[in-house]
Design an enzyme around this catalytic site. Sequence first.
Site, PDB file in Angstrom:
ATOM      1  N   GLY A   1       0.815  -1.210   0.000  1.00  0.00           N
ATOM      2  CA  GLY A   1       0.000   0.000   0.000  1.00  0.00           C
ATOM      3  C   GLY A   1       0.850   1.262   0.000  1.00  0.00           C
ATOM      4  O   GLY A   1       0.383   2.333   0.368  1.00  0.00           O
TER       5      GLY A   1
ATOM      6  N   ASP B   1      -1.651   8.745  -6.118  1.00  0.00           N
ATOM      7  CA  ASP B   1      -0.367   8.051  -6.043  1.00  0.00           C
ATOM      8  C   ASP B   1       0.567   8.485  -7.183  1.00  0.00           C
ATOM      9  O   ASP B   1       1.744   8.769  -6.972  1.00  0.00           O
ATOM     10  CB  ASP B   1      -0.581   6.526  -6.094  1.00  0.00           C
ATOM     11  CG  ASP B   1      -1.591   6.058  -5.057  1.00  0.00           C
ATOM     12  OD1 ASP B   1      -1.871   6.832  -4.127  1.00  0.00           O
ATOM     13  OD2 ASP B   1      -2.104   4.941  -5.187  1.00  0.00           O
TER      14      ASP B   1
HETATM   15  C1  GLA Z   1      -5.377   4.044  -3.275  1.00  0.00           C
HETATM   16  C2  GLA Z   1      -5.651   4.689  -4.629  1.00  0.00           C
HETATM   17  C3  GLA Z   1      -5.633   6.213  -4.504  1.00  0.00           C
HETATM   18  C4  GLA Z   1      -6.528   6.709  -3.376  1.00  0.00           C
HETATM   19  C5  GLA Z   1      -6.268   5.913  -2.089  1.00  0.00           C
HETATM   20  C6  GLA Z   1      -7.247   6.245  -1.002  1.00  0.00           C
HETATM   21  O1  GLA Z   1      -4.073   4.325  -2.869  1.00  0.00           O
HETATM   22  O2  GLA Z   1      -4.685   4.282  -5.561  1.00  0.00           O
HETATM   23  O3  GLA Z   1      -5.993   6.796  -5.735  1.00  0.00           O
HETATM   24  O4  GLA Z   1      -7.867   6.659  -3.741  1.00  0.00           O
HETATM   25  O5  GLA Z   1      -6.313   4.514  -2.316  1.00  0.00           O
HETATM   26  O6  GLA Z   1      -7.078   7.561  -0.573  1.00  0.00           O
END
Ligand code: GLA
Length: 389
Positions: A128, A176
């Site tokens: 993550g 991200d």
């Molecule tokens: C993941 C997704 C992002 C965002 C986050 C939650 O990382 O890739 O685009 O939505 O979850 O904030």
Amino acid sequence: MPVPTLDALLTRAKEHFAVSFDKQPTVLAAAPGRVNLIGEHTDYNLGWSLPIAIDRHTVIAAAPTDEPTSTLIAMDVGESVSVDLTKPTHRDAPAWANYLLGVAKKMMPDDGVNTLAVMTSSVPIGAGLSSSAALEVAFATALLGLTGEAMERIELARRCQRAENDFVGVPCGLMDQLVSSCAREGCAALIDFQTGDVTHIPLPDPDTLAILVADTGVKHDLAQSAYADRRRECEQAAQALGVDSLRKATVSDLLSHKNSLDPILFSRAWHVIGENARVDMAVDALKAGDLPAFGRLMHQSHASLRDQYEVSCPELDTLVELAEHFTGHVYGSRLTGAGFGGCTVTLCPPDIAGELTNYLQDGYRERHGSTPTVHHVTPGCGAMLIEPE
Ligand code: GLA
């Protein structure tokens, strides 16, 4: 094991390239992973978030080739594929190659080029911390280096996001990819997802503030389908409130629909509206140097993600509770990223970071039987091209 530095990763990729292809790379590119400090599940609602790029990178050494196919080598998994990047089509396996094919398709929609490339990374995979965005943005940056084209960073991030949405099939937002391409060293990136504006907010230096990322090591099966469900629920809530995105909804709008709105949609919108407000307050707290206030907002964010947005899990809650109960002064702790596993981010004074790490690991082990990895990260800069020597 010590985390390899960016220089060490670059050297490793360059050396492997030379051994594999019997020549030197002409392009070296790097892009970081990320940790979001606050503003979760707001990006696809066109709100705000405040992530940092971390000092963990994916690097790519590349050179053009006249061959009809590209040879792409992922050092860390010991795999190599031969694909035509000028006509990207889906492959069954390995998964990492589809990210690259997707990026090639979005970055070079007309005349693609084939390349020899070697990649290696210090971004933990599947934790993550956006290892996929780091791979996409590093490859997009390498392709710009190979073709000599220039592109705004926001546009590069959007193309990488589309590669992940359309080609890989993950319905992620833009956070991200955007922080991986745009971040500035020592700063958090305040992102406005409606305008695409990024404002760099200086963070206290690492002598004053430690950023700990604790990895539960779990990823619940629900993660992908629940993410798509949340997106849909937010769209439905926005529609019911008569706005085109939840960014435009206010607490009073929401309260005036309390009786007519499905309670689940109410909770989802409550989180998003509150989380956007918390980003705003968190930026003010940072500017005022008020880390305890920043930390309280992180705790509120976690509680909202757990109770209203329902994307936490017992493992994440354990790490946040432990950080709250630690006797030293922890500023704040919350889940970071999509949820359903992955990591928490915790801010504390550096002098308690070691003791807190042990406390989190011992307490987590007692309840869940495994030891979480705790990464001590610093805010780094976004993607770059590096001159090969
Ligand atoms: C993941 C997704 C992002 C965002 C986050 C939650 O990382 O890739 O685009 O939505 O979850 O904030």
